[in-house]
Write an enzyme that holds these catalytic residues in place. Structure first.
Site, short mmCIF file in Angstrom:
data_model
loop_
_atom_site.label_atom_id
_atom_site.label_comp_id
_atom_site.label_asym_id
_atom_site.label_seq_id
_atom_site.Cartn_x
_atom_site.Cartn_y
_atom_site.Cartn_z
N ASP A 190 1.99 -0.55 -22.73
CA ASP A 190 2.84 -1.65 -22.24
C ASP A 190 4.15 -1.69 -23.01
O ASP A 190 4.15 -1.78 -24.24
CB ASP A 190 2.12 -2.99 -22.42
CG ASP A 190 2.97 -4.16 -21.92
OD1 ASP A 190 2.95 -4.40 -20.71
OD2 ASP A 190 3.66 -4.80 -22.74
N TYR B 154 12.23 -4.24 -25.51
CA TYR B 154 11.54 -3.82 -26.74
C TYR B 154 12.30 -2.69 -27.45
O TYR B 154 12.02 -2.36 -28.59
CB TYR B 154 10.10 -3.34 -26.46
CG TYR B 154 9.17 -4.38 -25.87
CD1 TYR B 154 9.54 -5.71 -25.71
CD2 TYR B 154 7.89 -4.01 -25.46
CE1 TYR B 154 8.67 -6.64 -25.15
CE2 TYR B 154 7.01 -4.94 -24.90
CZ TYR B 154 7.41 -6.24 -24.74
OH TYR B 154 6.53 -7.15 -24.19
N LYS C 295 9.19 -3.46 -18.10
CA LYS C 295 9.62 -4.75 -17.54
C LYS C 295 11.15 -4.81 -17.48
O LYS C 295 11.82 -4.19 -18.30
CB LYS C 295 9.12 -5.91 -18.42
CG LYS C 295 7.67 -5.79 -18.83
CD LYS C 295 7.18 -6.96 -19.66
CE LYS C 295 5.80 -6.69 -20.24
NZ LYS C 295 5.80 -5.97 -21.52
N HIS D 125 10.14 -9.78 -16.40
CA HIS D 125 9.66 -10.17 -17.74
C HIS D 125 9.38 -11.67 -17.86
O HIS D 125 8.46 -12.08 -18.56
CB HIS D 125 10.68 -9.72 -18.79
CG HIS D 125 10.10 -9.51 -20.14
ND1 HIS D 125 10.49 -8.50 -20.97
CD2 HIS D 125 9.14 -10.16 -20.83
CE1 HIS D 125 9.81 -8.55 -22.10
NE2 HIS D 125 8.99 -9.56 -22.03
N1 NAP Z 1 5.33 -10.38 -21.31
C1 NAP Z 1 5.67 -11.01 -22.42
O1 NAP Z 1 6.50 -11.94 -22.42
C2 NAP Z 1 5.05 -10.59 -23.73
C3 NAP Z 1 5.17 -11.42 -24.85
C4 NAP Z 1 4.56 -11.01 -26.04
C5 NAP Z 1 3.82 -9.82 -26.06
N2 NAP Z 1 3.74 -9.02 -24.95
C6 NAP Z 1 3.00 -7.72 -24.98
O2 NAP Z 1 1.70 -7.96 -25.47
C7 NAP Z 1 1.46 -7.14 -26.62
C8 NAP Z 1 0.49 -7.81 -27.56
O3 NAP Z 1 0.92 -9.09 -27.95
P1 NAP Z 1 1.45 -9.42 -29.43
O4 NAP Z 1 1.99 -8.19 -30.06
O5 NAP Z 1 2.29 -10.61 -29.29
O6 NAP Z 1 0.18 -9.92 -30.22
P2 NAP Z 1 -1.29 -9.38 -30.58
O7 NAP Z 1 -1.57 -8.07 -29.97
O8 NAP Z 1 -2.19 -10.53 -30.30
O9 NAP Z 1 -1.22 -9.29 -32.16
C9 NAP Z 1 -0.53 -8.32 -32.85
C10 NAP Z 1 -0.73 -8.65 -34.33
O10 NAP Z 1 -2.12 -8.56 -34.66
C11 NAP Z 1 -2.30 -7.58 -35.68
N3 NAP Z 1 -3.53 -6.85 -35.36
C12 NAP Z 1 -3.71 -5.91 -34.39
N4 NAP Z 1 -4.99 -5.48 -34.38
C13 NAP Z 1 -5.64 -6.16 -35.35
C14 NAP Z 1 -6.99 -6.16 -35.81
N5 NAP Z 1 -7.91 -5.37 -35.28
N6 NAP Z 1 -7.30 -6.99 -36.85
C15 NAP Z 1 -6.36 -7.80 -37.40
N7 NAP Z 1 -5.08 -7.87 -37.00
C16 NAP Z 1 -4.71 -7.04 -35.96
C17 NAP Z 1 -1.07 -6.72 -35.63
O11 NAP Z 1 -0.76 -6.20 -36.91
P3 NAP Z 1 -0.75 -4.59 -37.19
O12 NAP Z 1 0.25 -4.00 -36.26
O13 NAP Z 1 -0.34 -4.53 -38.63
O14 NAP Z 1 -2.14 -4.09 -36.94
C18 NAP Z 1 0.01 -7.71 -35.22
O15 NAP Z 1 0.46 -8.46 -36.33
C19 NAP Z 1 2.87 -6.91 -27.18
O16 NAP Z 1 2.90 -5.83 -28.06
C20 NAP Z 1 3.64 -6.70 -25.89
O17 NAP Z 1 3.41 -5.38 -25.41
C21 NAP Z 1 4.32 -9.41 -23.78
#
Ligand code: NAP
Length: 264
Positions: free
Chosen positions: A50, A55, A80, A111
């Site tokens: 994704d 990004y 997006k 987005h």
């Molecule tokens: N459409 C939208 O508006 C929108 C908005 C936000 C996000 N997104 C998409 O959704 C994806 C995921 O959301 P997100 O990045 O906000 O949050 P997330 O995936 O919930 O959390 C990422 C965080 O969790 C940590 N993490 C990952 N795996 C872990 C594990 N097994 N144990 C403990 N900590 C862990 C990561 O650190 P490390 O990297 O150090 O492991 C990072 O700090 C984004 O990357 C993006 O592609 C879309």
């Protein structure tokens, strides 16, 4: 890690193709760190990536995919368009495809909802890009059900996906049912950032299955038929987030996780 046998489960999309239920989120990874994370994720078995134009990492992802040698038809790539680029859809998708080194994306999302009266015209132009073959499916992100209904009423075509923040805390059975009734797959983002990883219910269930609470959260998404895209830049966590195939939450466990939803 026990290797996964066979393809990752996928949900069919109304506008074509099927979306693997687990993917790698790539925000806010950029540069070499993003390249390394995507290369590693592809090595451990992820086939769904994704990204978004905002990004600023599509080129690294394109390079990682190219260098992986994995056939394009085994991969599911989402990008997006930010509504600030509305009116320049063809140029934006062309730039995305060039950087991702592909002739189409599997899913192209708006987005977030544009303001004013732009929502329907933008959706119509998304449908034109799909008809031109540059995206197999098109969808939206951060839309409410009424915002989706506006698109359906105007064009007769529902977005294939709505990518929204989704965690046990945000679980909303009614919203899920509304999406399903319209043929919209819910794709959850920020599965960990939006969760309490020390929650006693999640911790107890994790202990019972000898897994991490993060794996319980991902497994809950998958068993509730919501797609999930955890982000990690760390090889161990990238691998751990993909190891959710060898345990199953029972009905009581799923219901206890659903009950963590914060009520308005
Ligand atoms: N459409 C939208 O508006 C929108 C908005 C936000 C996000 N997104 C998409 O959704 C994806 C995921 O959301 P997100 O990045 O906000 O949050 P997330 O995936 O919930 O959390 C990422 C965080 O969790 C940590 N993490 C990952 N795996 C872990 C594990 N097994 N144990 C403990 N900590 C862990 C990561 O650190 P490390 O990297 O150090 O492991 C990072 O700090 C984004 O990357 C993006 O592609 C879309």
């Amino acid at each position: 890690m026990s290797p996964r046998e066979g393809p990752i489960p996928a949900l069919p999309l109304s506008l074509g193709g099927a979306i693997p239920v687990l993917g790698l989120g790539t925000w806010p990874m950029v540069g070499a760190g993003c390249y390394d994370a995507v290369r590693y994720a592809l090595e451990v078995g992820y086939r769904h990536i994704d990204t978004a134009t905002t990004y600023d990492n599509e080129a690294e992802i394109g390079r990682a995919i190219h260098d992986s040698g994995i056939a394009r038809d085994e991969l599911f790539i989402t990008t997006k368009l930010h509504p600030k680029h509305a009116g320049r859809e063809r140029q934006v998708i062309s730039d995305s495809l060039r950087q991702l080194r592909t002739d189409h994306v599997d899913l192209w999302l708006i987005h977030c909802p544009p303001g004013g009266d732009e929502s329907v015209p933008l959706w119509q132009r998304f449908l034109e890009v799909r008809e031109a073959g540059l995206a197999t499916a098109v969808g939206v992100s951060n839309y409410s059900t009424p915002e989706i209904d506006e698109l359906i009423e105007a064009t007769g075509v529902a977005p294939a996906v709505n990518q929204i923040p989704w965690t046990p805390r945000q679980y909303d059975e009614a919203r899920l049912a509304e999406a399903r009734a319209r043929g919209v797959v819910v794709e959850g983002y920020s599965p960990f950032r939006g969760s309490d990883l020390a929650d006693p219910v999640l911790t107890e269930i994790a202990l019972a299955h000898r897994v991490a609470t993060t794996q319980v959260i991902l497994r809950w998404h998958v068993q509730r038929d919501t797609v999930v895209i955890p982000k990690s830049a760390d090889p161990d966590r990238i691998a751990s987030n993909f190891e959710i195939w060898d345990f199953t939450l029972d009905g009581d466990e799923l219901a206890r996780i659903d009950a963590l939803a914060l009520r308005p």
